[in-house]
Each structure stands twice: as structure tokens, then as C-alpha cells.
Design an enzyme around this catalytic site. Structure first.
Site, PDB file in Angstrom:
ATOM      1  CB  CYS A 114       8.371  93.017  51.497  1.00  0.00           C
ATOM      2  SG  CYS A 114      10.258  93.871  51.028  1.00  0.00           S
ATOM      3  CG  HIS A 254       9.866  93.540  55.588  1.00  0.00           C
ATOM      4  ND1 HIS A 254      10.442  92.979  54.772  1.00  0.00           N
ATOM      5  CD2 HIS A 254      10.152  94.485  54.768  1.00  0.00           C
ATOM      6  CE1 HIS A 254      11.046  93.289  54.056  1.00  0.00           C
ATOM      7  NE2 HIS A 254      11.446  94.031  53.842  1.00  0.00           N
ATOM      8  CG  ASN A 284      14.442  93.473  51.863  1.00  0.00           C
ATOM      9  OD1 ASN A 284      14.023  93.220  52.344  1.00  0.00           O
ATOM     10  ND2 ASN A 284      14.508  95.779  52.030  1.00  0.00           N
TER      11      ASN A 284
END
Length: 327
Positions: A114, A254, A284
Site C-alpha cells: 500500500c 492511502h 482499499n
């Protein structure tokens, strides 16, 4: 070349057509829209059916070329940040390079989960400085749905697929500039978030357990890591740039969990108005989350030329990275 000669020329994103909302997931597992939204802020996500990581990334690259009015031969470097490539080889970036005909571009992938997009920005900036290249494409692209155990609600409800990217140049005539960055890897904590174990049991081994590629995550530990280390990373970058938290116009973080973003805003003593979120629509998307959000903000004229932005990624590795830019 000056250090600040690092500019984002264009942004782009692409997500799969298929949308899966929380109500549909509730027909597949023991969950509900209320349970998911309360804990994560996610309402729906885009899931690849016919698309692949490379096809999503190729679309992003084509959009970047069209917006910048550059030809494929004008591209010197292509980097794709991904933890869910089509293959271990060829790299996703090599596939993209071939698809768009950028025959002069060097291409390779990086995997920092990520944090991959921000890590990629740092890498590209350093390569532009060292090699005097002119134009680079960085894409964060993921099809995380293929790494999910769709019976495990602790992970299956969290992730989505998509790609986003930027075209970067070191031409001095372009708008924007680099300000500072902060990158940290805490490999000793890597076991708290794993996915994508590869291979088959060796015929020479007594262990014949099949490899399972699915996400495994200690959610509490990852949450604690994020709410401590992301503010530290942002504050370190701010100190290098000699800026205060209030000097940043937009914090593009993020999109892992809306509660994490809220805690980071609280730690920095800033209003949520500085922390745009789109996790409700996309879930996500790992390395794709920051560039997808960045592209939306640019397209809606929320981020304008001259704005100061903080890009910050965090997750598998465990890793955290922040870069401050003038857009």
C-alpha cells in the site's frame, strides 16, 4: 538539475466496470452493510471480471499520454507499483510498455504494497535526477480480488481493484516541485499483513500443505501501526520541508479505513476537510488508492496548480511513506 525539477504533468485512473456493494456481499457471507460501513466506511468496491492488472494499468498509461500530448517514444521510464501482478514475469510494467508501444522506455515493477505508489515516486525522482531522463510514468495497479478468501469477512469486505497513475517530468518549464519525503520499512512487523504466497509444495519436501495466496491480516496490529507511524512520517517530511501541518492544502492518504484517516487527522490536529476520502466507493485498492484519489481531486478541480499536497501510503511490509509536493 535542481532537486525541485520533479513535476506531475498529468493524472489518470481506471477501475473495473463490475461494482459489488455491501448488500451483495451479505448474500455471500455473514456480514451486513451496517457492519461494514461502521467499521471501515466502505459501501462498495469495483471488482475485476474481464480486466487484469495490466489492462487497467495500460488504460491509465494511454490516458496519461493523451492528456500530456506526448508520444509513446517520449516516455523514458515506466514503473508499476503492484502486489497483484498478472504474472511474476513478465512484469506488469513490461506488458504496459509493450501495449502502448513505448519502445524507448525502461520498465520494471516494485512491490511495497500500500506504500508502493509513494515509494515509486521517490524512486522515479531519484532516477530522473541521476540519469537525466525527461518523462516517466508511474502507475499503482491492483486486482486484489484474486487474493481474497471470499468466505472471510475480516478481509473480503475491505479490498477492491483499480489503477491510477501520474506522468512525471523533470523539464524545468513544467509546473510543480518536490518538497520532501520520509520513507520507513518495519520488516519485523511484516507478518501482520500477508498475501499472495506463491508456488507449489516441492516433491522433495515432506510438507505437502498447499500454498494459500489469500490475505491474512492482524487488523488490530495494522491499525495501531498506522495511527502511530503515519503521523510520524508526515511530521518528519514536514520538518524536512520546514512546513507546518496547516501549510499543506490536501492530505492524500492511502484509503485503508476511514477510521484510520480520522485518527491521523486528530493526531495532526487538523480538520477532516484537509483529508479527502473515497474509500466508500472503491474500498482499499492498495498501491492504486492514492493515485485514484489524486486523479479524482485533480479532475474535480479540488487540487489546483500551486497547491501543497502530502501523499502518504502505509501497509504491507510493514511500510509507510510520505512525499510532499507542490502540484
Amino acid at each position: 538539475m535542481k532537486f525541485e525539477d520533479f513535476k506531475i504533468v498529468a493524472t489518470a485512473s481506471q477501475v473495473p466496470e463490475r461494482v459489488v456493494d455491501n448488500h451483495e456481499l451479505s448474500t455471500m457471507m455473514d456480514t451486513s452493510d451496517e457492519w461494514i460501513v461502521k467499521r471501515t466506511g466502505i459501501k462498495r468496491r469495483h471488482i475485476a471480471v474481464t480486466e487484469t492488472t495490466s489492462s487497467l494499468c495500460t488504460s491509465v498509461a494511454q490516458q496519461l499520454l493523451a492528456q500530456s500530448e506526448l508520444q509513446p517514444d517520449d516516455i523514458d521510464l515506466i514503473v508499476v507499483a503492484t502486489m497483484s501482478p498478472d504474472y511474476l514475469t513478465p512484469s506488469t510494467s513490461a506488458t504496459v510498455q509493450g501495449n502502448i508501444g513505448a519502445t524507448k522506455a525502461m520498465a520494471f515493477d516494485i512491490d511495497a504494497a500500500c506504500s508502493g505508489f509513494v515509494y515509486g515516486l521517490k524512486l522515479i525522482r531519484q532516477m530522473l535526477m541521476a540519469d537525466h531522463k525527461k518523462n516517466a510514468i508511474l502507475i499503482g495497479g491492483e486486482t486484489l480480488s484474486k487474493l481474497l478468501d471470499w468466505s472471510d469477512r475480516s478481509t473480503a469486505v475491505l479490498f477492491g481493484d483499480g489503477a491510477g497513475g501520474v506522468l512525471v517530468t523533470n523539464e524545468t518549464t513544467a509546473d510543480g516541485s518536490y518538497l520532501a519525503d520520509s520513507m520507513t520499512t518495519l520488516g519485523s512487523l511484516g507478518g501482520y499483513l500477508t498475501a499472495g504466497k506463491t508456488g507449489q509444495p516441492s516433491p522433495f519436501s515432506s510438507d505437502h500443505q498447499p500454498f494459500k495466496p489469500f490475505f491474512k491480516m492482524n487488523g488490530r496490529r495494522v491499525y495501531q501501526f498506522a495511527v502511530k507511524n503515519v503521523p510520524d512520517s508526515i511530521n518528519h517530511a514536514l520538518s524536512v520541508a520546514k512546513l507546518a501541518p496547516t501549510d499543506v492544502d490536501h492530505y492524500v492518504l492511502h484509503q485503508a479505513n476511514v477510521r484510520i484517516v480520522e485518527r491521523i487527522a486528530d493526531e495532526l490536529e487538523l480538520p477532516m476537510t484537509k483529508f479527502p476520502v473515497n474509500i466508500g466507493e472503491f474500498g482499499n485498492t492498495a498501491a492504486a488508492s492514492e493515485p485514484i484519489l489524486l486523479d479524482q481531486l485533480v479532475k474535480h478541480n479540488i487540487i489546483k496548480r500551486g497547491d501543497t499536497i502530502a501523499l502518504s501510503g502505509f501497509g504491507g511490509g510493514l511500510t509507510v511513506g510520505t512525499m510532499l509536493l507542490t502540484y
